[in-house]
Design a protein around this motif. Structure first.
Motif, mmCIF file in Angstrom:
data_model
loop_
_atom_site.group_PDB
_atom_site.id
_atom_site.type_symbol
_atom_site.label_atom_id
_atom_site.label_comp_id
_atom_site.label_asym_id
_atom_site.label_seq_id
_atom_site.Cartn_x
_atom_site.Cartn_y
_atom_site.Cartn_z
ATOM 1 N N SER A 62 0.859 -1.183 0.000
ATOM 2 C CA SER A 62 0.000 0.000 0.000
ATOM 3 C C SER A 62 0.903 1.243 0.000
ATOM 4 C CB SER A 62 -0.905 -0.009 1.228
ATOM 5 O OG SER A 62 -0.144 0.212 2.395
ATOM 6 N N PRO A 63 0.343 2.418 -0.229
ATOM 7 C CA PRO A 63 1.176 3.634 -0.233
ATOM 8 C C PRO A 63 1.944 3.849 1.070
ATOM 9 C CG PRO A 63 -0.951 4.100 -1.204
ATOM 10 C CD PRO A 63 -1.021 2.691 -0.648
ATOM 11 N N SER A 64 1.413 3.364 2.186
ATOM 12 C CA SER A 64 2.121 3.546 3.460
ATOM 13 C C SER A 64 3.205 2.496 3.680
ATOM 14 C CB SER A 64 1.125 3.502 4.618
ATOM 15 O OG SER A 64 0.544 2.221 4.710
ATOM 16 N N GLN A 65 3.319 1.537 2.778
ATOM 17 C CA GLN A 65 4.306 0.463 2.911
ATOM 18 C C GLN A 65 5.384 0.603 1.829
ATOM 19 O OE1 GLN A 65 1.461 -2.729 2.584
ATOM 20 N NE2 GLN A 65 1.697 -3.209 4.755
ATOM 21 N N GLN A 66 6.095 1.704 1.872
ATOM 22 C CA GLN A 66 7.130 1.977 0.878
ATOM 23 C C GLN A 66 8.262 0.961 0.935
ATOM 24 O OE1 GLN A 66 6.943 4.408 -1.490
ATOM 25 N NE2 GLN A 66 4.884 4.762 -0.730
#
Length: 61
Positions: A25-29
């Motif tokens: 997800s975007p928060s899991q770079q």
């Protein structure tokens, strides 16, 4: 994902649910894309199997 990556995933026993769960997800770079993750894991398993086979051959001598 291409056919080769899907074949690797099937060989390792991964199901569609586990692949979907590992989409970053975007928060899991920090997470790699699923296709990269599968390729790295597949390569690690091949390397581990090769090392195990080599150790087995050496001990049999």
């Amino acid at each position: 994902m291409n056919d080769e990556t899907l074949k690797m995933a099937r060989e390792m026993g991964l199901n569609p649910r586990s692949l979907i769960k590992n989409i970053p997800s975007p928060s899991q770079q920090w997470k790699a894309p699923v296709s990269t993750w599968i390729r790295e894991m597949y390569q690690e398993r091949l390397d581990k199997a090769r090392r195990k086979k080599e150790r087995k051959e050496i001990s049999a001598e």
